[in-house]
Design a protein around this motif. Structure first.
Motif, short mmCIF file in Angstrom:
data_model
loop_
_atom_site.label_atom_id
_atom_site.label_comp_id
_atom_site.label_asym_id
_atom_site.label_seq_id
_atom_site.Cartn_x
_atom_site.Cartn_y
_atom_site.Cartn_z
N ASN A 65 0.82 -1.21 0.00
CA ASN A 65 0.00 0.00 0.00
C ASN A 65 0.86 1.27 0.00
O ASN A 65 0.59 2.22 0.73
N ILE A 66 1.89 1.29 -0.86
CA ILE A 66 2.75 2.48 -0.95
C ILE A 66 2.60 3.20 -2.29
O ILE A 66 3.14 4.30 -2.44
N PHE A 67 1.91 2.58 -3.26
CA PHE A 67 1.67 3.23 -4.54
C PHE A 67 0.17 3.35 -4.75
O PHE A 67 -0.55 2.35 -4.70
N GLU A 68 -0.29 4.55 -5.02
CA GLU A 68 -1.72 4.77 -5.18
C GLU A 68 -2.29 3.97 -6.35
O GLU A 68 -3.41 3.47 -6.27
N SER A 69 -1.51 3.82 -7.43
CA SER A 69 -1.98 3.08 -8.60
C SER A 69 -1.89 1.57 -8.43
O SER A 69 -2.50 0.82 -9.19
N GLN A 70 -1.10 1.11 -7.44
CA GLN A 70 -0.92 -0.32 -7.18
C GLN A 70 -1.00 -0.58 -5.68
O GLN A 70 -0.01 -0.94 -5.04
N PRO A 71 -2.17 -0.42 -5.07
CA PRO A 71 -2.25 -0.54 -3.62
C PRO A 71 -1.92 -1.95 -3.10
O PRO A 71 -1.45 -2.10 -1.97
N GLU A 72 -2.15 -2.99 -3.90
CA GLU A 72 -1.89 -4.36 -3.46
C GLU A 72 -0.45 -4.81 -3.68
O GLU A 72 -0.07 -5.89 -3.25
N LEU A 73 0.35 -4.00 -4.36
CA LEU A 73 1.74 -4.37 -4.61
C LEU A 73 2.49 -4.51 -3.28
O LEU A 73 2.45 -3.64 -2.43
N TYR A 74 3.17 -5.65 -3.12
CA TYR A 74 3.92 -5.94 -1.90
C TYR A 74 5.39 -6.10 -2.29
O TYR A 74 5.73 -6.90 -3.17
N MET A 75 6.26 -5.33 -1.66
CA MET A 75 7.69 -5.38 -1.92
C MET A 75 8.40 -5.94 -0.69
O MET A 75 8.04 -5.62 0.44
N TRP A 76 9.43 -6.76 -0.91
CA TRP A 76 10.13 -7.38 0.20
C TRP A 76 11.63 -7.48 -0.12
O TRP A 76 12.05 -7.46 -1.28
N ALA A 77 12.42 -7.63 0.94
CA ALA A 77 13.85 -7.91 0.80
C ALA A 77 14.31 -8.64 2.04
O ALA A 77 13.85 -8.37 3.15
N GLY A 78 15.24 -9.58 1.85
CA GLY A 78 15.76 -10.36 2.97
C GLY A 78 15.80 -11.83 2.64
O GLY A 78 15.94 -12.23 1.48
N ARG A 79 15.67 -12.65 3.67
CA ARG A 79 15.66 -14.12 3.51
C ARG A 79 14.25 -14.63 3.81
O ARG A 79 13.70 -14.35 4.86
N ASP A 80 13.70 -15.40 2.87
CA ASP A 80 12.29 -15.78 3.01
C ASP A 80 12.02 -17.09 2.28
O ASP A 80 12.81 -17.55 1.45
N PHE A 81 10.85 -17.70 2.61
CA PHE A 81 10.27 -18.69 1.71
C PHE A 81 10.09 -18.03 0.36
O PHE A 81 9.71 -16.85 0.27
N HIS A 82 10.31 -18.76 -0.70
CA HIS A 82 10.13 -18.15 -2.01
C HIS A 82 9.68 -19.20 -3.02
O HIS A 82 10.28 -20.26 -3.14
N GLN A 83 8.64 -18.87 -3.72
CA GLN A 83 8.06 -19.67 -4.81
C GLN A 83 8.17 -21.17 -4.53
O GLN A 83 9.02 -21.86 -5.05
N ARG A 84 7.26 -21.68 -3.74
CA ARG A 84 7.28 -23.07 -3.33
C ARG A 84 5.88 -23.68 -3.42
O ARG A 84 5.29 -24.06 -2.40
N PRO A 85 5.32 -23.81 -4.63
CA PRO A 85 4.02 -24.49 -4.77
C PRO A 85 4.12 -25.92 -4.24
O PRO A 85 5.08 -26.63 -4.54
#
Length: 430
Positions: A153-173
């Motif tokens: 919720n940091i861009f008015e045109s893209q309220p659902e956009l989520y940005m991240w950085a660090g170590r995380d679970f990633h793309q694991r269907p």
């Protein structure tokens, strides 16, 4: 994930009770009780659940006070008097079924969500896990699995956009009955989720595999992935999700035993198609990799995977889940073979506490040289759970497993290994 459960509401309730003396002059006891009920309701409604998937904040995500505690775990005793502890055939997870056929482990997560005055929502997440197992070649220990921050919720045109950085679970269907992550790119880097393209949303990430020397280290291993997912495409009969990933390496990935990893690349494409309310088709093709483009297995290493899974509700108390899959390995950099597997799990719920499950599975590896490995497994499990649904957790399981794996062919000695096991374990996600 923002799949977490709020810590007990005791502090909120206690705070209200502590203020009772102040309120007594102006508010009667019934008003105080109503206020406590409102606090309880407000907290309980934040029903995050750790489903072992990457977490993504949205503008609608609740912002609870305090630390959010979540996790997934299964631990128990598994007594085996057969040749093998578990029944395993092939490379698609627990291809004969996970019930009574899986190792112990768990992950515990702490997270905090913040909301800025401008409406942006941030999360800071920490997780340690314990999935060490002697059959997986690990001597044990707890590892740092996550440490990242994200914002939405940091861009008015893209309220659902989520940005991240660090170590995380990633793309694991993940698939349920065989506990198979048919893609997995956990690591450290940065990315975004839910970029709205109109009719579909895009996720992308750049991640490095975490260096590991009998435990997770802080640096990258030198192997990297660029990942993407286009999701939420409505086909009428269900949603379509599309995946595309590319893997490569720096010189740091080169080792004495594998000095040319930096010359390798890998790529994957995949799709998940919903078929009605309770069935889905999974398809994957990979070149130079199987489940992860971090693997960088060679120029002539190709994998095709197709599966169909779902469930049938015979009645409110009786549900049957199933999964069938096919996998092919081809190329000069691998042992060429086909893998076939099928699992069926009837589940009967006696009431909102007790249930009985029966899981049966068969799997086969058919090698190009005529060799063959096939196995079967049957598990009967009596369960005690919180709630009246097959996925209600926590759950206590008391089970018996029998199975058999036979290996034969011109390039191997004929061997038959049996498994007879009894066990008791708990499983929970919260």
């Amino acid at each position: 994930m923002k799949s977490f459960k709020v810590l007990p509401i005791t502090l909120a309730v206690a705070s209200s009770l502590a203020a009772a003396s102040v309120l007594a002059d102006n508010t009667d006891i019934s008003d105080l009780e109503q206020r406590i009920q409102e606090l309880e309701s407000k907290l309980v409604e934040i029903d995050y659940t750790d489903d072992q998937q990457p977490a993504v904040l949205t503008p609608e995500t609740e912002v609870p006070s305090g630390i959010i505690f979540s996790g997934y775990a299964r631990y128990g005793a598994h007594y085996s008097s057969g040749d093998n502890r578990y029944v395993e055939v092939g490379s698609s997870g627990r291809s004969l079924g996970r019930l009574g056929n899986e190792a112990n482990g768990g992950e515990v997560q702490l997270a905090k969500i913040f909301q800025a005055d401008n409406g942006a929502k941030w999360d800071l997440v920490f997780m340690v896990d314990d999935w060490s197992n002697d059959q997986w070649g690990s001597s044990g220990g707890v590892n740092l699995k996550k440490m990242y921050a994200g914002v939405t919720n940091i861009f008015e045109s893209q309220p659902e956009l989520y940005m991240w950085a660090g170590r995380d679970f990633h793309q694991r269907p993940q698939q349920g009955l065989n506990d198979y992550f048919w893609m997995s790119h956990d690591g450290q880097g940065a990315g975004f989720n839910n970029f709205n393209l109109g009719g579909a949303k895009l996720d992308m990430g750049f991640v490095g595999a975490v260096d590991s020397e009998d435990g997770a280290l802080g640096n990258d291993s030198g192997r990297y992935a660029i990942t993407s997912k286009l999701h939420g495409i409505d086909l009428g009969i269900g949603n379509l999700d599309l995946y595309a990933n590319y893997g490569f390496a720096s010189d740091e990935a080169n080792t004495g035993t594998d000095p040319n990893v930096s010359d390798e690349t890998a790529w994957q494409v995949g799709a998940v198609m919903g078929l009605g309310a309770s069935n889905k088709l999974v398809m994957k093709y990979a070149d130079g990799a199987d489940n992860s483009v971090f693997e960088l297995k060679g120029d002539d290493y190709k994998v095709t995977y197709v599966s169909l899974e779902g469930g049938y509700t015979a009645s409110e108390q009786f549900i049957i889940d199933y999964l069938v899959s096919y996998k092919n390995f081809s190329g000069t950099d691998t042992d060429e073979k086909n893998e076939y597997a099928g699992i069926v799990r009837p589940q009967y719920q006696w009431d909102d506490v007790h249930s009985t499950w029966l899981e049966a599975g068969y799997a086969m590896e058919d090698f190009d040289d005529g060799s063959e490995k096939n196995g079967w497994k049957v598990t009967l499990s009596q369960n005690v759970s919180l709630g009246g649904l097959p996925w209600s957790r926590p759950m206590l399981r008391f089970y018996t497993t029998v199975g058999d794996v036979e290996t034969k062919g011109p390039s191997t000695t004929s061997v038959t290994a049996d498994t007879v096991a009894v066990g008791a374990m708990f499983e929970a996600w919260w």
